[in-house]
Design an enzyme around this catalytic site. Structure first.
Site, short mmCIF file in Angstrom:
data_model
loop_
_atom_site.label_atom_id
_atom_site.label_comp_id
_atom_site.label_asym_id
_atom_site.label_seq_id
_atom_site.Cartn_x
_atom_site.Cartn_y
_atom_site.Cartn_z
N LYS A 22 -9.12 2.33 20.65
CA LYS A 22 -9.99 3.39 21.20
C LYS A 22 -9.45 3.91 22.53
O LYS A 22 -9.35 5.11 22.74
CB LYS A 22 -11.41 2.84 21.41
N ASN A 23 -9.09 2.99 23.42
CA ASN A 23 -8.70 3.42 24.77
C ASN A 23 -7.32 4.08 24.80
O ASN A 23 -6.92 4.63 25.82
CB ASN A 23 -8.75 2.24 25.75
N CYS A 116 -20.48 3.81 29.92
CA CYS A 116 -21.20 2.54 30.05
C CYS A 116 -21.69 2.33 31.48
O CYS A 116 -20.97 2.61 32.43
CB CYS A 116 -20.26 1.39 29.71
N ARG A 121 -18.30 3.20 39.09
CA ARG A 121 -17.30 3.98 38.37
C ARG A 121 -17.11 5.39 38.92
O ARG A 121 -17.28 6.38 38.20
CB ARG A 121 -17.64 4.03 36.87
N ASP A 303 -12.51 -6.04 29.67
CA ASP A 303 -13.27 -5.73 28.44
C ASP A 303 -13.45 -6.96 27.55
O ASP A 303 -14.33 -6.97 26.69
CB ASP A 303 -12.56 -4.62 27.65
N ARG A 395 -19.80 2.79 19.86
CA ARG A 395 -18.83 3.55 20.65
C ARG A 395 -17.46 2.88 20.61
O ARG A 395 -16.44 3.55 20.73
CB ARG A 395 -19.27 3.64 22.12
C1 UD1 Z 1 -10.60 2.02 31.38
C2 UD1 Z 1 -11.09 1.61 30.01
C3 UD1 Z 1 -12.15 0.52 30.11
C4 UD1 Z 1 -11.60 -0.66 30.91
C5 UD1 Z 1 -11.04 -0.18 32.25
C6 UD1 Z 1 -10.34 -1.28 33.04
C7 UD1 Z 1 -10.82 3.67 28.77
C8 UD1 Z 1 -11.48 4.78 28.04
N1 UD1 Z 1 -11.64 2.77 29.35
O1 UD1 Z 1 -11.73 2.55 32.09
O2 UD1 Z 1 -12.49 0.10 28.79
O3 UD1 Z 1 -12.64 -1.57 31.16
O4 UD1 Z 1 -10.08 0.87 32.05
O5 UD1 Z 1 -9.32 -1.85 32.29
O6 UD1 Z 1 -9.62 3.54 28.78
N2 UD1 Z 1 -12.39 3.34 40.22
C9 UD1 Z 1 -12.69 3.94 41.41
N3 UD1 Z 1 -12.38 5.27 41.55
C10 UD1 Z 1 -11.79 5.99 40.55
C11 UD1 Z 1 -11.48 5.34 39.34
C12 UD1 Z 1 -11.80 4.00 39.21
O7 UD1 Z 1 -13.23 3.33 42.34
O8 UD1 Z 1 -11.53 7.19 40.73
C13 UD1 Z 1 -12.77 1.90 40.06
C14 UD1 Z 1 -13.86 1.72 39.00
O9 UD1 Z 1 -15.14 1.91 39.56
C15 UD1 Z 1 -13.62 0.31 38.55
C16 UD1 Z 1 -12.11 0.16 38.66
O10 UD1 Z 1 -11.67 1.19 39.54
O11 UD1 Z 1 -14.25 -0.60 39.40
C17 UD1 Z 1 -11.39 0.25 37.34
O12 UD1 Z 1 -11.61 1.51 36.76
P1 UD1 Z 1 -10.53 2.20 35.81
O13 UD1 Z 1 -9.33 1.34 35.70
O14 UD1 Z 1 -10.35 3.60 36.27
O15 UD1 Z 1 -11.28 2.18 34.43
P2 UD1 Z 1 -11.52 3.36 33.42
O16 UD1 Z 1 -10.31 4.20 33.31
O17 UD1 Z 1 -12.82 4.00 33.71
#
Ligand code: UD1
Length: 418
Positions: A22-23, A116, A121, A303, A395
């Site tokens: 999915k990711n 989620c 986030r 995850d 999802r």
């Molecule tokens: C992706 C995955 C999710 C997985 C996560 C971490 C997808 C669709 N989802 O989510 O399943 O759990 O990676 O491996 O690929 N953060 C910030 N600012 C930002 C972006 C992120 O502070 O602009 C923080 C988030 O709040 C979180 C951490 O960074 O605490 C990790 O987020 P991120 O790696 O960006 O996860 P996603 O891309 O949302």
């Protein structure tokens, strides 16, 4: 209301075929915005999140043709810069359209994302990245408006290796002028799969350690690409064998993608065997308590923390899990406690005192991976477990009950009028 009704206690034994990740599917679909030519993707999982992103691409002006696990995204009636609020509200990954739209059209209007409820986030790293590439970013009433006459390559240091921000910046930089270097980039297998696709589309990208170097091009072409297998689905099903005292094998998987997870399974006493693209986990005796900390790849994936915690609720001794990626990953623990688990939370850490058995209960899935934890607990528990909130599980997991039934689970999806 839709629910899973599970009669627990049956050891699960057998083989399950793993679908595309999915990711990896979500950013791969979004990458099609970077070109006028068709992008053809194989091994696309049948998931609600994928339907959401494809619907969004259609609304942005792409022509999407989907047949089983194959998707073709081609140019339709012309690209539009405004993303649909419904799709972005449903799922955080929809926010990834921002960079490609600005790179192609010089402008994007994208609502702030949903997804989620596992923590704050924010998207500050995505927006800072776009600013570094020369874009002007405005936030108004829940909508982000980003514009740039042209994007220009830059050196970007991410304070945290965010998966989404790395994907966003990499896609935008493919069409920027000059060179972009991302330091402290995410190197999750799904990010690498996106990069493989972008390279097939003609992008010039090199990766070493946590550094991604992109030399911008004036345009990208079409490509055909098969997604990597879903390591989260594989991990969850291996745990389904472990928690029920059974033996489950999964394929196809890329065992290196599961490195830290398989080490943790072995530490917990499971017998793990790797044979090419097949991994088997056997429960040879009651699992034992372990300590683990989630961290960006190649660390233990956040995850798989909730499903792993489910296994540890019935392990011998005490386990500790420290969560370093998402602060609100622990929503599932309340329902596990209701089922008899002994879990104590202290900030970003939980301790789990293993119990002899869990007891079936009525519980609600709080998010995708928390839902998977409850499902595993239900498969092992004595008696009947009813899980609601299946929209979360759906999802992230395709044909989950069919796959579980094929290895002996007694699980039914029940639709009831509310
Ligand atoms: C992706 C995955 C999710 C997985 C996560 C971490 C997808 C669709 N989802 O989510 O399943 O759990 O990676 O491996 O690929 N953060 C910030 N600012 C930002 C972006 C992120 O502070 O602009 C923080 C988030 O709040 C979180 C951490 O960074 O605490 C990790 O987020 P991120 O790696 O960006 O996860 P996603 O891309 O949302």
């Amino acid at each position: 209301m839709t629910s899973f009704v599970i009669e627990g206690g049956e050891p699960l034994v057998g083989h399950v075929r793993i679908g595309g990740a999915k990711n990896a599917a979500l950013p791969a679909c979004v990458a099609s915005l970077l070109t006028e030519d068709p992008v053809v993707l194989h091994s696309i999982p049948q998931l609600r999140d994928v339907s959401t992103i494809l619907y969004m691409l259609g609304a942005l002006g792409k022509r999407v043709v989907r047949h089983e696990s194959n998707v073709s995204v081609a140019t339709g009636g012309g690209l539009k810069p405004e993303a649909n609020a419904y799709s972005v509200g449903q799922m955080r990954a929809s926010f990834l359209v921002l960079g490609p739209l600005v790179a192609r059209l010089g402008r994007a209007v994208v609502p702030l994302p949903g997804g989620c409820a596992i923590g704050a986030r924010p998207v500050d790293l995505h927006l800072d990245g776009m600013r570094s590439l020369g874009a002007y970013v405005e936030e108004r009433e829940g909508v982000v408006v980003v514009s740039a006459k042209k994007l220009v390559g830059a050196t970007i240091h991410l304070p945290f290796p965010s998966v989404g921000a790395t994907e966003q910046i990499t896609m935008a930089a493919c069409l920027a002028e000059g060179e972009t270097v991302i330091h402290n980039a995410a190197i999750e297998p799904e990010v690498m799969d996106l990069i493989d696709l972008l390279i097939k589309m003609g992008a010039q990208i090199a990766v070493s350690d946590r550094m991604i170097r992109i030399v911008g091009r004036s345009s990208l072409g079409g490509a055909e690409h098969t997604l990597i297998p879903d390591r989260m689905e594989a991990g969850t099903l291996l745990l389904a064998g472990g928690i029920t005292g059974g033996s489950v094998s999964v394929s196809p998987v890329v065992p290196e993608h599961l490195g830290a997870f398989l080490l943790a399974l072995r530490a917990a006493g499971l017998d793990v065997e790797i044979d090419g693209a097949t991994v088997t986990a056997r429960c040879v005796s009651r699992p034992i308590g372990i300590e683990l900390q989630t961290s960006p790849h190649p660390g233990f994936p956040t995850d798989l923390h909730p499903p792993m915690a489910a296994l540890l609720t019935t392990a011998k001794g005490t386990s500790w899990i420290a969560e370093s990626v998402f602060e609100r990953r622990f929503a599932y623990t309340e329902s596990l406690r209701k089922m008899g688990a002994r879990i104590v939370q202290d900030g970003k850490m939980i301790s789990i005192q293993g119990v002899d058995r869990l007891i079936g209960q009525f519980v609600e899935a709080p998010d995708i991976r928390g839902g998977a934890a409850l499902l595993l607990a239900g498969l092992a528990a004595q008696g009947r477990t009813v899980i609601t909130g299946l929209h979360h599980l759906d999802r992230g997991h395709a044909n989950l009950e069919t796959k579980l039934k094929s290895i002996g689970a007694r699980i039914e999806r029940r639709e009831e009028a509310t």
